[in-house]
Design a protein around this motif. Structure first.
Motif, short mmCIF file in Angstrom:
data_model
loop_
_atom_site.label_atom_id
_atom_site.label_comp_id
_atom_site.label_asym_id
_atom_site.label_seq_id
_atom_site.Cartn_x
_atom_site.Cartn_y
_atom_site.Cartn_z
N GLN A 144 -4.86 3.89 3.18
CA GLN A 144 -5.09 2.56 2.60
C GLN A 144 -4.89 1.47 3.65
O GLN A 144 -5.63 0.48 3.68
CB GLN A 144 -4.16 2.34 1.41
N TYR A 203 -12.33 6.37 -5.67
CA TYR A 203 -12.47 4.95 -5.33
C TYR A 203 -11.09 4.32 -5.17
O TYR A 203 -10.07 4.87 -5.60
CB TYR A 203 -13.28 4.19 -6.39
N THR A 204 -11.08 3.17 -4.48
CA THR A 204 -9.86 2.40 -4.23
C THR A 204 -10.09 0.96 -4.66
O THR A 204 -11.21 0.45 -4.54
CB THR A 204 -9.50 2.44 -2.73
N LYS A 261 -4.85 3.14 -5.80
CA LYS A 261 -5.74 4.26 -6.00
C LYS A 261 -6.50 4.03 -7.30
O LYS A 261 -5.92 3.58 -8.29
CB LYS A 261 -4.94 5.56 -6.09
N GLY A 262 -7.78 4.36 -7.30
CA GLY A 262 -8.56 4.13 -8.50
C GLY A 262 -7.98 4.82 -9.72
O GLY A 262 -7.99 4.27 -10.82
N PHE A 319 0.85 -1.20 0.00
CA PHE A 319 0.00 0.00 0.00
C PHE A 319 0.88 1.25 0.00
O PHE A 319 2.05 1.21 0.41
CB PHE A 319 -0.95 0.01 1.20
N VAL A 341 -2.98 -2.67 -2.81
CA VAL A 341 -4.00 -1.63 -2.72
C VAL A 341 -3.65 -0.56 -3.74
O VAL A 341 -2.51 -0.08 -3.78
CB VAL A 341 -4.07 -1.01 -1.31
N HIS A 375 -15.64 6.02 -2.47
CA HIS A 375 -15.59 7.01 -1.39
C HIS A 375 -16.60 8.11 -1.68
O HIS A 375 -16.57 8.73 -2.74
CB HIS A 375 -14.18 7.60 -1.27
#
Length: 472
Positions: free
Chosen positions: A184, A279-280, A291-292, A179, A289, A268
């Motif tokens: 996260q 979003y994630t 980040k969108g 992450f 993990v 989110h």
């Protein structure tokens, strides 16, 4: 359906309440088949075991009488308490499970009530069914507020589990992911039911209403600083979303990515807002993990792509249908009609799930007993009804399962009051084209299929009427 709580190798699941004590009938039927045994029948003070044993109707009648007020009126509409406790494999035998079940019932407030404990070994995991009344000896309803949370705590107390050890497992699992931000890391823990608070120096981890442990924020920051972007995986995830996004609603896309590929989409949203601001992606399969924005812009994700080809629609619908539990060829045929797939494209993919069938049976029988209209039952439960070769089936969109109604109830619902999908009827070319061009969401497909079958039935009836006129 209630959510199961997992404690190492133990699971407890509270099934739905019911107006009748159908759980007794279900378990006694298992005994008759030789796949279950009655371990305990406690606090049935007026029943005495005779030479032929006690019939299930005696237990049901006693529980029903116990649950009524003095004026013989049932004030608690759904008095049945029904739960299942299971272990991993054959780790615990019948009497070990009985001991756990009795301690659990005591902690949940049912220890002084009449209750039954049945042992089953007809699945891969030994388990017991617990049946009691939600009404106590004073005629009052046993407190069921926060029942799931209390159930979780009760089982933990019975098993004398170390919450600290559980928390260490949660934290180590989160630290095992790749992450890039502390947010996260916190998201990973929240997904495991851990609340995280920041005291300025440490992250404090809260579970079951208390602080269990803490971790220096610097350790999390050092982990995040070592983050490396998984470029190959980013390209792969973008390709997956691009392939399956067209024609799918947001919820369907999320479900497909998680169940099929182990990728969780977390949107989110600001409080009071319906539209997400970001979003994630939690890639459980690869412990990443993302980040969108690393994979796809939010605007691109939320908006439909260009035209969808017939081949794409078939592939998407096949993927959606494969997420359903299919236990027979009849169920496969029904789903092929619903998702407008080629004949033979779906196969049986699961054995019968008796607990899922029992859950649907309890809901159906309870509502039938209370006189609820069939259309209202279908709407409130996300159900549809199909008929294939003279047999009626319940289609449960929420649980993604199909059940023969004859296996759910001995009552006969009034099918004339609700739309029934006649799967033996052919669609008109126009109705077939409408299905082919739909977006593939199961709710829309069922609606279009119902309209198409109804129209086809009307056309067939009109044609027969015209033929009779010609004969005259």
């Amino acid at each position: 359906m209630s959510i199961p709580y997992i404690y190492r190798a133990m699971i407890v699941k509270i099934l739905s309440s019911a107006a009748t004590f159908s759980g007794v009938q279900y378990n006694e039927a298992k005994i008759a088949k030789g796949t279950a045994q009655l371990l305990a029948s406690e606090n049935f003070s007026l029943l005495h075991l005779g030479p032929s044993g006690i019939a299930d109707m005696d237990y049901k009648g006693y529980l029903q009488t116990w649950s009524r007020a003095d004026n013989n009126r049932q004030t608690v509409k759904q008095p049945q308490f029904h739960a299942v406790i299971s272990c991993e494999g054959r780790e615990k035998d019948a009497y070990e499970l009985q001991d756990i079940a009795q301690q659990y019932l005591e902690k949940m407030g049912y220890g002084e009530n009449p209750y039954l404990i049945y042992f089953h070994s007809d699945t891969n995991n030994n388990h017991v069914h617990l049946v009691s009344s939600r009404v106590n000896a004073e005629g009052r309803k046993i407190d069921d507020s926060f029942e799931r949370t209390r159930s979780q705590q009760a089982m933990k107390e019975v098993l004398q589990q170390d919450v600290g050890e559980e928390m260490r497992s949660n934290v180590n699992k989160a630290l095992g992911f790749n992450f890039s931000t502390a947010a996260q890391f916190r998201l990973l823990l929240e997904g495991q039911g851990v609340k995280v608070e920041d005291d300025g120096i440490s992250y404090c981890f809260i579970k079951y209403g208390r602080i269990v442990s803490a971790l220096d924020k610097a350790e999390v920051a050092e982990k995040a600083a070592r983050y490396t972007a998984p470029e190959a995986r980013v390209k792969q995830l973008r390709a997956l979303i691009t392939k399956y996004k067209p024609g799918l609603e947001e919820k369907e896309l999320k479900a497909l990515l998680q169940t099929r590929f182990g990728v969780e989409l977390v949107f989110h949203q600001a409080k009071g807002k319906d539209t997400p601001y970001g979003y994630t992606l939690i890639d459980h399969a690869k412990q990443q993990v993302l980040k969108g924005s690393q994979v796809m812009k939010l605007s691109e994700l939320l908006h439909a792509a260009g035209p969808v080809s017939a081949a794409q629609r078939q592939a998407q619908r096949g993927e959606q249908a494969s997420q359903w539990t299919i236990t027979s060829q009849a169920e496969a045929r029904i789903l092929q009609r619903v998702f407008h797939l080629h004949a033979g494209s779906l196969k049986v993919n699961s054995p019968k799930d008796e607990e899922a069938r029992e859950y649907a049976s309890d809901r159906l029988n309870s509502m039938l007993a209370n006189g609820k209209a069939l259309p209202d039952m279908l709407e409130s439960n996300g159900w549809s009804i199909a008929r294939l070769e003279g047999q009626h089936y319940l289609i449960d969109k929420r649980e993604k399962a199909i059940h023969p109604i004859s296996e759910l109830t001995t009552r006969r619902p009034d099918y004339g009051t609700a739309p029934v999908l006649d799967m033996d009827r052919e669609l008109s070319p126009q109705a077939s084209r409408q299905l082919e061009c739909s977006n593939g969401a199961v709710t829309e497909l069922l609606q279009l299929l119902a309209e198409g079958l109804h129209q086809s039935g009307w056309s067939a009836a009109q044609e027969r009427k015209n033929k009779r006129k010609l004969k005259r």
